[in-house]
Every structure is written in structure tokens, then in C-alpha cells.
Motif scaffolding. Structure first.
Motif, PDB file in Angstrom:
ATOM      1  N   ALA A  46       0.801  -1.287  -0.059  1.00 15.95           N
ATOM      2  CA  ALA A  46       0.017  -0.006   0.054  1.00 15.95           C
ATOM      3  C   ALA A  46       0.813   1.327   0.139  1.00 15.95           C
ATOM      4  O   ALA A  46       1.862   1.136   0.204  1.00 15.95           O
ATOM      5  CB  ALA A  46      -0.714   0.004   1.288  1.00 15.95           C
ATOM      6  N   HIS A 195       2.869  -0.282  -7.879  1.00  8.74           N
ATOM      7  CA  HIS A 195       1.572  -0.614  -7.309  1.00  8.74           C
ATOM      8  C   HIS A 195       0.898  -1.469  -8.330  1.00  8.74           C
ATOM      9  O   HIS A 195      -0.192  -2.115  -7.729  1.00  8.74           O
ATOM     10  CB  HIS A 195       1.028   0.670  -7.305  1.00  8.74           C
ATOM     11  CG  HIS A 195       1.179   1.706  -6.172  1.00  8.74           C
ATOM     12  ND1 HIS A 195       2.224   2.482  -6.270  1.00  8.74           N
ATOM     13  CD2 HIS A 195       0.512   1.488  -4.790  1.00  8.74           C
ATOM     14  CE1 HIS A 195       2.322   3.149  -4.878  1.00  8.74           C
ATOM     15  NE2 HIS A 195       1.531   2.610  -4.198  1.00  8.74           N
ATOM     16  N   ALA A 212       1.129  -2.974   5.229  1.00  7.17           N
ATOM     17  CA  ALA A 212       0.757  -1.596   4.996  1.00  7.17           C
ATOM     18  C   ALA A 212       1.138  -0.671   6.188  1.00  7.17           C
ATOM     19  O   ALA A 212       1.374   0.274   6.219  1.00  7.17           O
ATOM     20  CB  ALA A 212      -0.851  -1.600   4.702  1.00  7.17           C
ATOM     21  N   MET A 254      -3.863  -4.704   3.746  1.00  9.94           N
ATOM     22  CA  MET A 254      -4.586  -3.277   3.628  1.00  9.94           C
ATOM     23  C   MET A 254      -5.766  -3.422   4.577  1.00  9.94           C
ATOM     24  O   MET A 254      -6.197  -2.410   5.408  1.00  9.94           O
ATOM     25  CB  MET A 254      -4.864  -2.875   2.169  1.00  9.94           C
ATOM     26  CG  MET A 254      -3.715  -2.809   1.216  1.00  9.94           C
ATOM     27  SD  MET A 254      -4.135  -2.371  -0.366  1.00  9.94           S
ATOM     28  CE  MET A 254      -4.768  -0.849  -0.461  1.00  9.94           C
TER      29      MET A 254
END
Length: 258
Positions: A46, A195, A212, A254
Motif C-alpha cells: 500500500a 503498485h 501496510a 490493507m
């Protein structure tokens, strides 16, 4: 902390590396990561997970608060490609690529020769005299890649270099990166931050998912199939399955941080 080597076959390694930022409540890490000579590793996580921190540690641009970093000694051993091409706007492509050699004390004649070869290798042999404002985004990134490769590094670090490019250009540059990697003897180790899960699985032989909240590696997943990829590999069910496994691992980190 001191840069110490864990084993002879590693291109770089982090051992218990920890980075504390004043603006961040929790430190990044501790990080344990070994990159073998010649392998391609992708880092996904993330925003804010610490992907760029890992690259800066491996490059020697960041000093860990704790733990150790190992990089092979010697100037030119590590190449770095940033998200932006970061070219000198007043200089032509040849001068931009020759810069690391000039800074290392290589003669101007030898620097120009090696820079010319590096530009030809990325398909820009006919644009040596072009300035950055005369290049497309994809061409500028090719120049940046040539500059990173001109010293024949053992370790190549890429921080989302294709993020701002259209999908077709991104695919072409990934194929070029595979070709350049495969043509080198010995092959450099590559650590690639992205990403894009599909990009990570396609590009790398190993995908590492960072937590994350802490930035720690929470999944280390093998991307199946040969490198470089065969032309039809994106249609292989093994590729799609690997993408889903990485995506699920990323979503789990996440969700846990939410």
C-alpha cells in the motif's frame, strides 16, 4: 549501521533494518530481505508501506536506525531509476547517460563510447543528441534506464519507473528490461517497486508483499514460469493464478491496517 555481508551469493540484503521517521508514529521494519545475484524481485504494498524506503536502504541513500544493510562495495555497483526520468534538461541524451562514468573518473572518450552503446541497447542509438524536452515520456525513461545500466551494476533498483506511462509503453519497456537483463553476463539483480500487481508478477521471478502498517515483508511469493517471459505468458492460467494470490495477500495487509 555498518554494511556487512551475509553471504557471498547475495547482491544485497537487509537484516533487521529499521527506519524511524519523525512524521511517522511507527517505524518501517524491521526488514529482512536478501536479493540473490541475478534475480528479479518486485516489491508491492500500500502507499506509505515503505517500498521506496527499502530501495533507498539498498542504494545507500538512507541510513537505518537499526539493523544492517549489505551492498557490494565499489562505485557503480548499484544503478537507480526513479519514478521520474530526472535527466539534466540542458544536456543531450549522450551526456545524461555518460554522467555516472564521468563522475567516476572515466575518460571523456571512453564515457561517450559506453554511453553510445547503452543508448543503442535501449533503442535510442539515433537520439544521442536529443535533449529531454525533445523526447517522449517513454524515451526519457529509456535514457534514464541506459544511464543506470551504463556502469554495468550488480544491482538495479527501480522505483515505479513506468507509473506515468501508458499501458502499451509500459509493456514495451518491461520487455526491454527483460531483454537487457538477459543479455548481461553476469545478469544484474533487480529490485522493482510497483503498485501494479500484474506488472509485478510478469516482471519478477519473486514478488514480496509489504505490510501496510509496518513495511515488513509478509508474503514472499514465487512468480511461475521462465524469465524473460514467452510471448503468450499473459494468457497462461498460471500467471492469472499468481496475480490473484499476490492481490489477495496485498488486500489482506490493507484490510488489517484499516
Amino acid at each position: 549501521m555498518a554494511e556487512t555481508g551475509p553471504e557471498g551469493g547475495a547482491a544485497a540484503a537487509l537484516t533487521g533494518a529499521l527506519v524511524q521517521y519523525p512524521s511517522r508514529a511507527r517505524p518501517v521494519g524491521p526488514l529482512d530481505l536478501t536479493v540473490a545475484a541475478g534475480e528479479i524481485v518486485a516489491l508491492v504494498g500500500a502507499s506509505g508501506a515503505g517500498k521506496s524506503t527499502v530501495l533507498r536502504l539498498l542504494a545507500g541513500l538512507e541510513v537505518p536506525t537499526g539493523g544492517t544493510v549489505f551492498r557490494r562495495p565499489g562505485r557503480g555497483r548499484t544503478g537507480f531509476v526513479f519514478q521520474n526520468a530526472t535527466l539534466m534538461p540542458w544536456a543531450d541524451a549522450l551526456a545524461n547517460v555518460a554522467l555516472p562514468l564521468a563522475l567516476s573518473g572515466v575518460s571523456p572518450e571512453r564515457s561517450r563510447h559506453r554511453a553510445t552503446e547503452a543508448l543503442a541497447a535501449v533503442g535510442l542509438g539515433d537520439r544521442t543528441d536529443a535533449r529531454p524536452d525533445q523526447l517522449s515520456g517513454g524515451m526519457a525513461m529509456r535514457v534514464s534506464l541506459a544511464r543506470a545500466l551504463v556502469t554495468a551494476p550488480d544491482l538495479l533498483l527501480l522505483d515505479e519507473p513506468f507509473a506515468a506511462l501508458d499501458s502499451v509503453t509500459r509493456r514495451r519497456l518491461i520487455e526491454d528490461l527483460h531483454r537487457l537483463w538477459a543479455s548481461r553476463t553476469p545478469r544484474p539483480a533487480i529490485v522493482f517497486v510497483t503498485h501494479d500487481v500484474e506488472e509485478a508478477v510478469y516482471l519478477a521471478g519473486r514478488v514480496i508483499v509489504l505490510d501496510a502498517a509496518t513495511g515488513r515483508p509478509v508474503a514472499d511469493l514465487v512468480s511461475p514460469g521462465p524469465l524473460p517471459r514467452p510471448a503468450s505468458w499473459r494468457t497462461d492460467p498460471a500467471w492469472r493464478n499468481a496475480v490473484e494470490v499476490v492481490a489477495s495477500a496485498l488486500a489482506a495487509t490493507m484490510d488489517a491496517a484499516a
